[in-house]
Enzyme design. Structure first.
Site, short mmCIF file in Angstrom:
data_model
loop_
_atom_site.label_atom_id
_atom_site.label_comp_id
_atom_site.label_asym_id
_atom_site.label_seq_id
_atom_site.Cartn_x
_atom_site.Cartn_y
_atom_site.Cartn_z
N SER A 142 0.90 -1.05 0.34
CA SER A 142 0.37 0.02 -0.04
C SER A 142 0.87 1.31 -0.23
CB SER A 142 -0.85 0.05 1.56
OG SER A 142 -1.63 1.26 1.58
N TYR A 155 -2.48 -1.24 10.14
CA TYR A 155 -2.61 -1.19 9.44
C TYR A 155 -1.05 -0.19 8.71
CZ TYR A 155 -4.05 -0.83 3.35
OH TYR A 155 -4.40 -1.16 2.73
P1 NAD Z 1 -11.43 -5.77 -0.72
O1 NAD Z 1 -12.25 -6.41 0.75
O2 NAD Z 1 -12.20 -5.87 -1.84
O3 NAD Z 1 -10.74 -8.16 -0.85
C1 NAD Z 1 -9.60 -8.39 0.47
C2 NAD Z 1 -9.91 -9.88 0.21
O4 NAD Z 1 -9.27 -10.80 1.48
C3 NAD Z 1 -10.90 -10.79 -0.05
O5 NAD Z 1 -11.28 -11.49 -1.40
C4 NAD Z 1 -10.99 -11.06 1.37
O6 NAD Z 1 -12.11 -12.16 1.35
C5 NAD Z 1 -9.50 -12.05 1.99
N1 NAD Z 1 -9.44 -11.77 3.03
C6 NAD Z 1 -10.13 -11.32 3.95
N2 NAD Z 1 -9.63 -11.41 5.21
C7 NAD Z 1 -9.54 -12.64 5.05
C8 NAD Z 1 -9.12 -14.15 6.00
N3 NAD Z 1 -8.85 -14.34 7.57
N4 NAD Z 1 -8.09 -14.94 5.15
C9 NAD Z 1 -8.18 -15.31 4.23
N5 NAD Z 1 -9.23 -14.30 3.35
C10 NAD Z 1 -9.37 -13.50 3.53
O7 NAD Z 1 -10.47 -4.92 -0.73
P2 NAD Z 1 -9.19 -4.78 -1.16
O8 NAD Z 1 -9.45 -3.75 -1.38
O9 NAD Z 1 -9.61 -5.28 -2.93
O10 NAD Z 1 -8.22 -5.62 -0.68
C11 NAD Z 1 -6.94 -6.14 -0.82
C12 NAD Z 1 -5.42 -5.81 -0.87
O11 NAD Z 1 -5.26 -4.27 -1.09
C13 NAD Z 1 -5.56 -5.68 0.68
O12 NAD Z 1 -3.61 -6.12 1.29
C14 NAD Z 1 -5.51 -4.08 0.82
O13 NAD Z 1 -5.06 -3.79 2.04
C15 NAD Z 1 -4.05 -3.60 -0.29
N6 NAD Z 1 -4.51 -1.64 -0.50
C16 NAD Z 1 -6.66 -1.61 -1.43
C17 NAD Z 1 -5.97 -0.76 -1.85
C18 NAD Z 1 -7.54 -0.21 -1.80
O14 NAD Z 1 -7.42 1.62 -1.57
N7 NAD Z 1 -8.64 -0.79 -2.41
C19 NAD Z 1 -5.08 0.39 -1.06
C20 NAD Z 1 -3.66 0.13 -1.14
C21 NAD Z 1 -3.81 -1.02 -1.05
#
Ligand code: NAD
Length: 260
Positions: A142, A155
């Protein structure tokens, strides 16, 4: 490009992980999906991804807070497909609160899912990669692996931890044909972002529209959310042979946020 290879993507039932898994399948990789959600919806996703791309797609419900389940997921993928060639550590959750009110169980869950699960998957997948003399580890970190924002202590700590883990593993496997890099997205429009809007509004005492405009996109000079397809395209490049000399890198895709 990835025909005959196997990609395991944690947290791939939604958002960024789902886009990365789909892109890996389009490149010909067999895929192991992981994450939570409605069983019937996950099965529909799995079957469509397999059929559309002519690849094998498996689903593991392993909980990324459980080292035993993570080890079993990696071992099962090894048995099924030989070994994991591309490991994408992507599962993540968020919780927004001032630190003096931050629930201890939320801190523990975020550190487990967003940081420790990467240690467990890497530890389990590396021997197979070393044996093949080829491997790609792609972390979804991130912008918060590089800079902080208030009210996201767990986070930001976990994502900065991913930066340290990525650099350390890169040095350890530099001569083994294995690279490890972290993609550092800014705000990407996914369910994770959507869900944190009400809590951020509450913590800051502003409206949800103001959170989007003045908190999220305020940090992003382009004033646009990053897309999941853009993140997936970078993951595919990192998995390619052309990227073999990129390792230990933190790669922002944040519309200029961390340039400021
Ligand atoms: P999302 O909520 O759409 O997806 C998260 C995924 O993680 C889902 O498939 C969920 O089921 C899974 N998950 C959650 N807890 C779990 C567990 N205990 N065991 C197994 N799977 C689990 O979120 P996203 O935005 O796609 O985020 C994905 C990654 O990207 C994360 O690491 C997040 O920190 C990172 N990220 C997201 C953003 C953003 O703006 N969306 C920005 C920077 C980084």
């Amino acid at each position: 490009m990835l025909k005959g290879k196997t990609a395991l993507v944690t947290g791939s039932t939604s958002g960024i992980g789902l886009a990365i898994a789909g892109a890996m399948a389009r490149e010909g990789a067999n895929v192991v999906l992981n994450g939570f959600g409605d069983a019937a919806e996950i099965e529909t996703l799995r079957a469509a991804m397999a059929e559309d791309n002519g690849v094998e797609v498996r689903y593991s419900p392993a909980d990324m807070t459980r080292p035993d389940e993570i080890a079993a997921m990696v071992a099962d993928a090894g048995k099924e497909f030989g070994a994991i060639d591309v490991l994408c550590n992507n599962a993540g959750i968020q919780f927004v609160s001032p630190i003096d009110e931050f629930p201890v169980e939320k801190w523990n869950a975020i550190i487990a899912i967003n940081l420790s699960s990467s240690f467990h998957t890497i530890r389990a997948a590396l021997p197979g990669m070393k044996q093949k003399g080829w491997g790609r580890i792609i972390q979804t970190a991130s912008a918060h692996a590089l800079v902080a924002s208030p009210f996201k202590s767990a986070y930001v700590a976990a994502k900065h931890g991913i930066a340290g883990l990525t650099k350390t593993v890169a040095l350890e496997v530099a001569r083994d044909g294995i690279t490890i890099n972290a993609i550092c997205p800014g705000y990407v429009w996914t369910p994770l972002v959507e869900r944190q809007i009400p809590d951020t509004a509450k913590a800051r005492g502003i409206t949800e529209e103001e959170v989007k405009r003045d908190v999220m996109l305020a940090a992003q000079p382009t004033k646009e959310f990053v897309t999941v397809e853009e993140i997936a395209a970078l993951a595919i490049f990192l998995a390619s042979d052309a990227a073999r000399n990129i390792t230990g890198a933190m790669l922002p895709m944040d519309g200029g946020w961390t340039a400021a």
